[in-house]
Design an enzyme around this catalytic site. Structure first.
Site, PDB file in Angstrom:
ATOM      1  N   LYS A 137     -14.056   0.334  15.192  1.00 53.42           N
ATOM      2  CA  LYS A 137     -12.595  -0.220  15.424  1.00 53.42           C
ATOM      3  C   LYS A 137     -12.097  -0.092  16.982  1.00 53.42           C
ATOM      4  O   LYS A 137     -11.418  -0.977  17.584  1.00 53.42           O
ATOM      5  CB  LYS A 137     -11.636   0.388  14.592  1.00 53.42           C
ATOM      6  N   ASN A 166       0.855  -1.130   0.059  1.00 52.46           N
ATOM      7  CA  ASN A 166      -0.070   0.054  -0.117  1.00 52.46           C
ATOM      8  C   ASN A 166       1.067   1.319  -0.133  1.00 52.46           C
ATOM      9  O   ASN A 166       2.023   1.008  -0.044  1.00 52.46           O
ATOM     10  CB  ASN A 166      -1.117   0.009   1.033  1.00 52.46           C
TER      11      ASN A 166
END
Ligand code: PMT
Length: 410
Positions: free
Chosen positions: A343, A215
């Site tokens: 999260k 990424n």
């Protein structure tokens, strides 16, 4: 050194003492660099320093008259040594000759600079510069031991060729590195004695010997956090994915490539950590199988890649019974607040720092914006260069870490 005006020296009052050494010419560069960092400067020179560089040079560069004489009525009425002693947030003596080191160790007041140091309660840093034999002489070393025991910071010296033609320790540390050292000193050491573990950068998951899933993380955010943690006095271990960044001074760096390797390194360091900050952009998936030979292109044919989940490092740490204070990150392209809070709960974290990513935001760039959430609060950290943002984030982490520990110990 950090970017101009992004430095913790910005707005700090620094008295720069310059003493008699051939390295005094470097104080001109030092004045410029301290001002670039945003420090407010007043220069004090000893008489022998004036033999090596003129007060006019340092006056012009610092933008203020240079003080030299303790007994000069004009100078004392402008900003006397007591006023100067109170004005200073820090006193930095660079170059510091063997003579001034000896006089400071004895608490003498035979010139303006030594009187000022004795009269001031501000912290003192010295960057010694002298011949290597003078440096290694037990008299100098004993004086330094005394000064260190009183909390004086000693920057360097560096070693190498000396003006006297000899080689060895005793060179003035380069002005840029003196500024970096000062940047460290001015930040309150609120994490002294604490160990902070940080992950940064991407992970690469190999498809075959030449291809990988990765990424766009550059590691900048995580490295800035490592620097901020060191500035706050922590012992820092930084587990870095494949990035092209210089390790901040004082940070222990461990390089890894894959999520699995990052997990193993985190696992071996986490037990002794007080705070774990998971800033790495860890791959969520990796190929089920890594080919040992380069995959060949077959004309007009699709290629299917089967992926399996990697281990969720931060969630695994949070499942441990004895765990550090855990700060996660959330990189989101939409619904940042909702996903970040989800999260925080699901991964059982103490805090989460969320950033909008994509379209030139978050990843790889020098600036960022963070929304930070913890279980009973939140704070927005507006756009700033990552080095400054990391310091602001570190302040929030320290506050929440202390709050949690005071509840535990109450
Ligand atoms: O490196 P830069 O170019 O400076 O960019 C910074 C950044 C955008 C990468 C950084 O600010 C950031 O957001 N890092 C977290 C990226 C990420 O993986 O976010 P996530 O929402 O997918 O993951 C949530 C949390 O779980 C993160 O703390 C992550 O480190 C952790 N995680 C994720 C997957 C996994 N297998 N293990 C993990 O520990």
């Amino acid at each position: 050194m950090t970017e101009p005006l992004d430095s913790p020296l910005a707005g700090k009052h620094i008295v720069l003492g310059v003493t008699g050494s051939i390295a005094a010419y470097k104080s001109a560069d030092l004045v410029r660099r301290l001002r670039d960092a945003g420090a407010e400067l007043r220069v004090v020179m000893t008489k022998s320093a004036c033999e090596f560089i003129t007060p006019l040079t340092l006056q012009t560069l610092s933008g203020h008259p240079v003080a030299i004489d303790l007994l000069d009525a004009d100078q004392e009425s402008a900003m006397g040594h007591i006023t100067l002693a109170r004005w200073a947030d820090w006193i930095l003596v660079a170059p510091a000759s063997a003579d001034v080191i000896a006089r400071l160790a004895q608490g003498r007041t035979d010139d303006l600079l030594s009187a000022l140091c004795l009269a001031s309660e501000s912290p003192l840093a010295l960057a010694p510069a002298m011949n290597n034999k003078m440096w290694s002489n037990p008299a100098t070393q004993d004086n330094l031991t005394v000064l260190r025991s009183r909390g004086v910071q000693i920057i360097g010296p560096a070693s190498g060729d000396q003006a006297c033609g000899e080689q060895g320790e005793g060179r003035l540390v380069e002005p840029l590195n003196i500024v970096v050292a000062m940047e460290r000193y001015v930040v309150p050491k609120r994490l002294l004695g604490k160990k902070v573990l940080i992950t940064a950068g991407p992970t690469y998951e190999a498809i075959d010997p030449v291809r990988f899933i990765g990424n766009r993380s550059s590691g900048k955010m995580g490295f800035a956090i490592a620097q901020a943690a060191v500035e706050a006095g922590a012992e820092v271990t930084l587990i870095a994915g494949p990035v092209h960044l210089t390790t901040p001074t004082g940070v222990k760096r461990v390089d890894v490539e894959t999520a699995q390797a990052m997990f193993e390194q985190v696992s071996s360091a986490v037990a002794e950590s007080d705070i774990f900050i998971s800033c790495a952009a860890v791959a969520d998936y990796r190929p089920c199988q890594t080919e040992t030979k380069k995959i060949k292109k077959i004309a007009n044919s699709e290629l299917e890649l089967k992926l399996e989940p990697t281990i969720d490092i931060v969630a695994a740490v949070a499942k441990q019974q004895l765990k550090p204070f855990i700060v996660g990150f959330a990189a989101e392209t939409q619904d940042v607040t909702e996903y970040a809070q989800e999260k925080l709960q699901r991964k059982n974290l103490d805090m989460i720092a969320a950033n909008q990513v994509g379209n030139g935001l978050g990843f790889a760039v020098d600036t960022n914006t963070l929304s930070v959430f913890w279980h009973n609060g939140s704070q927005e950290l507006p756009i700033a260069v990552k080095t400054q943002l990391a310091r602001d984030l570190m302040m929030l982490i320290i506050e929440q870490y202390n709050a949690k520990n005071s509840i535990k110990t109450a």
